[in-house]
Scaffold this motif. Structure first.
Motif, PDB file in Angstrom:
ATOM      1  N   SER A 110       0.951  -1.165  -0.028  1.00  0.00           N
ATOM      2  CA  SER A 110      -0.051   0.207  -0.109  1.00  0.00           C
ATOM      3  C   SER A 110       0.849   1.333   0.043  1.00  0.00           C
ATOM      4  O   SER A 110       0.748   2.156  -0.632  1.00  0.00           O
ATOM      5  CB  SER A 110      -0.820   0.039   1.214  1.00  0.00           C
ATOM      6  OG  SER A 110      -1.792  -1.175   1.288  1.00  0.00           O
ATOM      7  N   ASN A 152      -8.943  -1.944   2.569  1.00  0.00           N
ATOM      8  CA  ASN A 152      -9.867  -2.472   1.675  1.00  0.00           C
ATOM      9  C   ASN A 152      -9.359  -3.691   0.664  1.00  0.00           C
ATOM     10  O   ASN A 152     -10.424  -4.397   0.372  1.00  0.00           O
ATOM     11  CB  ASN A 152      -9.683  -1.313   0.453  1.00  0.00           C
ATOM     12  CG  ASN A 152     -10.591  -0.174   0.998  1.00  0.00           C
ATOM     13  OD1 ASN A 152     -11.646  -0.312   1.733  1.00  0.00           O
ATOM     14  ND2 ASN A 152     -10.475   1.265   0.586  1.00  0.00           N
ATOM     15  N   VAL A 153      -8.120  -3.863   0.568  1.00  0.00           N
ATOM     16  CA  VAL A 153      -7.702  -4.992   0.009  1.00  0.00           C
ATOM     17  C   VAL A 153      -7.896  -6.236   1.059  1.00  0.00           C
ATOM     18  O   VAL A 153      -8.283  -7.417   0.344  1.00  0.00           O
ATOM     19  CB  VAL A 153      -5.918  -4.871  -0.293  1.00  0.00           C
ATOM     20  CG1 VAL A 153      -5.242  -6.176  -0.616  1.00  0.00           C
ATOM     21  CG2 VAL A 153      -5.675  -3.789  -1.301  1.00  0.00           C
ATOM     22  N   TRP A 155     -10.506  -6.519   2.756  1.00  0.00           N
ATOM     23  CA  TRP A 155     -12.000  -6.725   2.811  1.00  0.00           C
ATOM     24  C   TRP A 155     -12.498  -7.113   1.394  1.00  0.00           C
ATOM     25  O   TRP A 155     -13.667  -7.815   1.306  1.00  0.00           O
ATOM     26  CB  TRP A 155     -12.789  -5.452   3.431  1.00  0.00           C
ATOM     27  CG  TRP A 155     -12.331  -5.107   4.580  1.00  0.00           C
ATOM     28  CD1 TRP A 155     -12.285  -6.107   5.511  1.00  0.00           C
ATOM     29  CD2 TRP A 155     -12.150  -3.974   5.422  1.00  0.00           C
ATOM     30  NE1 TRP A 155     -11.834  -5.478   6.919  1.00  0.00           N
ATOM     31  CE2 TRP A 155     -11.920  -4.094   6.732  1.00  0.00           C
ATOM     32  CE3 TRP A 155     -12.517  -2.431   4.859  1.00  0.00           C
ATOM     33  CZ2 TRP A 155     -11.896  -3.068   7.518  1.00  0.00           C
ATOM     34  CZ3 TRP A 155     -12.136  -1.535   5.761  1.00  0.00           C
ATOM     35  CH2 TRP A 155     -11.928  -1.700   7.032  1.00  0.00           C
ATOM     36  N   GLU A 156     -11.633  -7.014   0.401  1.00  0.00           N
ATOM     37  CA  GLU A 156     -11.917  -7.474  -0.918  1.00  0.00           C
ATOM     38  C   GLU A 156     -11.754  -8.909  -1.149  1.00  0.00           C
ATOM     39  O   GLU A 156     -11.890  -9.842  -2.022  1.00  0.00           O
ATOM     40  CB  GLU A 156     -10.974  -6.524  -2.034  1.00  0.00           C
ATOM     41  CG  GLU A 156     -11.487  -5.369  -2.308  1.00  0.00           C
ATOM     42  CD  GLU A 156     -10.532  -4.571  -2.893  1.00  0.00           C
ATOM     43  OE1 GLU A 156     -11.003  -3.121  -3.122  1.00  0.00           O
ATOM     44  OE2 GLU A 156      -9.502  -4.990  -3.191  1.00  0.00           O
ATOM     45  N   ASP A 157     -11.137  -9.410   0.077  1.00  0.00           N
ATOM     46  CA  ASP A 157     -10.838 -10.935   0.261  1.00  0.00           C
ATOM     47  C   ASP A 157     -10.222 -11.539  -0.953  1.00  0.00           C
ATOM     48  O   ASP A 157     -10.682 -12.734  -1.403  1.00  0.00           O
ATOM     49  CB  ASP A 157     -12.147 -11.632   0.489  1.00  0.00           C
ATOM     50  CG  ASP A 157     -11.966 -13.012   1.163  1.00  0.00           C
ATOM     51  OD1 ASP A 157     -10.861 -13.130   1.744  1.00  0.00           O
ATOM     52  OD2 ASP A 157     -13.067 -13.872   1.117  1.00  0.00           O
ATOM     53  N   ARG A 158      -8.987 -11.087  -1.424  1.00  0.00           N
ATOM     54  CA  ARG A 158      -8.526 -11.577  -2.572  1.00  0.00           C
ATOM     55  C   ARG A 158      -7.757 -12.824  -2.170  1.00  0.00           C
ATOM     56  O   ARG A 158      -7.169 -13.119  -1.108  1.00  0.00           O
ATOM     57  CB  ARG A 158      -7.500 -10.454  -3.083  1.00  0.00           C
ATOM     58  CG  ARG A 158      -7.984  -9.077  -3.552  1.00  0.00           C
ATOM     59  CD  ARG A 158      -6.862  -8.078  -4.232  1.00  0.00           C
ATOM     60  NE  ARG A 158      -7.499  -7.037  -4.129  1.00  0.00           N
ATOM     61  CZ  ARG A 158      -7.353  -5.991  -5.325  1.00  0.00           C
ATOM     62  NH1 ARG A 158      -6.428  -6.373  -6.136  1.00  0.00           N
ATOM     63  NH2 ARG A 158      -7.589  -4.900  -5.380  1.00  0.00           N
ATOM     64  N   ARG A 205      -6.394 -16.162   1.950  1.00  0.00           N
ATOM     65  CA  ARG A 205      -7.120 -15.040   1.221  1.00  0.00           C
ATOM     66  C   ARG A 205      -6.875 -13.987   2.105  1.00  0.00           C
ATOM     67  O   ARG A 205      -6.711 -14.125   3.184  1.00  0.00           O
ATOM     68  CB  ARG A 205      -8.766 -15.424   1.036  1.00  0.00           C
ATOM     69  CG  ARG A 205      -9.099 -16.632   0.360  1.00  0.00           C
ATOM     70  CD  ARG A 205     -10.518 -16.494   0.103  1.00  0.00           C
ATOM     71  NE  ARG A 205     -10.849 -15.680  -0.650  1.00  0.00           N
ATOM     72  CZ  ARG A 205     -11.122 -15.887  -2.136  1.00  0.00           C
ATOM     73  NH1 ARG A 205     -10.527 -16.972  -2.714  1.00  0.00           N
ATOM     74  NH2 ARG A 205     -11.338 -14.811  -3.085  1.00  0.00           N
ATOM     75  N   THR A 206      -6.853 -12.718   1.430  1.00  0.00           N
ATOM     76  CA  THR A 206      -6.632 -11.463   2.491  1.00  0.00           C
ATOM     77  C   THR A 206      -7.517 -11.367   3.483  1.00  0.00           C
ATOM     78  O   THR A 206      -7.223 -10.828   4.597  1.00  0.00           O
ATOM     79  CB  THR A 206      -6.491 -10.227   1.363  1.00  0.00           C
ATOM     80  OG1 THR A 206      -7.925 -10.002   0.824  1.00  0.00           O
ATOM     81  CG2 THR A 206      -5.477 -10.141   0.580  1.00  0.00           C
ATOM     82  N   GLY A 207      -8.783 -11.676   3.324  1.00  0.00           N
ATOM     83  CA  GLY A 207      -9.951 -11.490   4.369  1.00  0.00           C
ATOM     84  C   GLY A 207      -9.506 -12.097   5.820  1.00  0.00           C
ATOM     85  O   GLY A 207      -9.921 -11.614   7.032  1.00  0.00           O
TER      86      GLY A 207
END
Ligand SMILES: [Zn+2]
Length: 399
Positions: A110, A152-153, A155-158, A205-207
């Motif tokens: 970021s 944000n990244v 919560w986008e669960d990438r 996953r990022t989440g």
């Protein structure tokens, strides 16, 4: 390499079976066990070691011994060479490390994306983690923008995947940082966001990282050190911060979010009260000075107080010498210290500095000042009366 590292391909594997290939007595008297494969992550890359059990015996630390493999430091009964053991990782600790470590990848990228600010180093500490950034003119607002992007990244669960590539392949990839080693590389890819060489344990996953918050930041050795918390640590830190804030608010009998304003108000009131106390003290000293003046002989006031500090004695002396042709020889027994303040009004005669030096010699102490005002003291409280008499005698002799 002797030990196959299972955590490389599966960071969520917490139970496994392995064969003991070596046992050494090498760490603080405890045996270190080497296995043919392990899910335990050893200390390295800024990430602390996993803990857990081997056949129900505690594994307190794992150490990367390079070519020899991973050393499992076992407290308790050591399994014998050739036997098969059941390993189990402490999941809460692993999850915590996954969150801090993956959180760091996201936060570092970021800063990179928003401000071209590379991360120079990273470490997971007991309660929080740190990154050292190369960033121009950091401000809280700037840092919070990176935190916003990082969350944000999350919560986008990438998806987060692992790619093993050769050095040649890596050379053509947009890596966030240069690899620290040569040869084949293990890359961690956060879908559409970050690609970095890394040997640590990461989320799937990022989440899973939950959230990231920056606790504080400071300039350190030309870099900017950012202290952050992710996942379970973010919740723990929020609870702590909320508790502190509510405790402060309770002191003001108000809600949490109103406390800062009330605290600021109280600090102002406190300053104002101190100003008023100083004014009142002066008024009190003037009143006291008038009373003492009634006891003066030939304009000389001699008086000993109990438990009066130097500041208070000086105030009184100032009030006294505001009256023309007045000399004040004031003393105080202030706990185990003898204090003296000698002063005269501008039109009175006498060298207060000289008197003070003579008097202090009797107290085994020191003091001095100007001809109009001097102060001093010493430890021989029992000689305070002598010192005062001596000063008065010298004063009378001089005049
Ligand atoms: Zn990593």
């Amino acid at each position: 390499m002797l030990t196959e590292r299972l955590y490389y391909s599966d960071s969520h594997l917490i139970e496994f079976e392995a064969k003991v290939i070596d046992v050494t007595e090498r760490v603080s008297g405890w045996a270190a066990v080497i296995l043919d494969q392990t899910a335990f992550y050893p200390t390295g890359g800024g990430q602390p070691s996993d803990t857990g059990t081997l056949n129900s015996q505690r594994v307190v630390e794992c150490i990367d011994d390079g070519e020899r493999g991973v050393l499992h430091v076992v407290q308790g009964v050591t399994p014998s060479r050739g036997s098969v053991v059941k390993g189990r990782i402490d999941w809460a600790r692993r999850l915590d490390h996954i969150q801090q470590h993956t959180g760091q990848h996201i936060l570092s990228q970021s800063f990179e994306k928003l401000f071209n600010a590379p991360t120079k180093s990273f470490r997971v500490l007991d309660q929080s983690s740190e990154i050292d950034l190369e960033i121009n003119n950091p401000t809280t607002e700037l840092i919070e923008r990176a935190v916003e992007l990082a969350n944000n990244v999350i919560w986008e669960d990438r998806s987060i995947t692992i790619r093993n590539v050769t050095a040649d392949e890596a050379a053509n990839l947009p890596l966030r940082k240069e690899p620290a080693r040569s040869g084949d590389l293990r890359l961690i890819e956060i879908e559409g966001f970050d690609l970095s060489p890394c040997g640590g344990t990461h989320a799937v996953r990022t989440g899973e990282v939950g959230m990231i918050a920056v606790r504080t930041w400071e300039r350190a050795k030309g870099l900017t050190r950012i202290e952050f918390v992710a996942g379970v640590r973010a919740l723990a830190d929020y609870r702590k911060a909320n508790k502190s804030a509510r405790e402060v608010a309770a002191l003001f009998s108000t809600g949490r979010d109103d406390a800062p304003q009330l605290a600021a108000q109280m600090v102002e009131e406190h300053k104002e009260l101190n100003r008023r106390i100083r004014v009142l003290e002066e008024l009190a000293a003037e009143g006291e000075a008038e009373k003492l003046l009634a006891t003066a002989r030939d304009g000389v006031v001699v008086h000993t107080f109990e438990g009066r500090d130097a500041e208070s004695l000086k105030k009184l002396a100032h009030a006294l010498i505001a009256i023309p042709r007045t000399i004040a020889l004031l003393a105080s027994r202030d706990k185990d210290t003898a204090r003296l303040v000698f002063a005269r009004s501008a039109d009175a005669v006498g060298d207060m500095n000289a008197l003070m030096r003579e008097a202090c010699a009797l107290l085994d102490g020191r003091g001095g000042g100007k001809p109009e005002m001097a102060q001093g003291g010493g430890k021989k409280v029992e000689r305070l009366a002598d010192a005062l008499t001596h000063a008065l005698t010298l004063l009378n002799r001089a005049s």
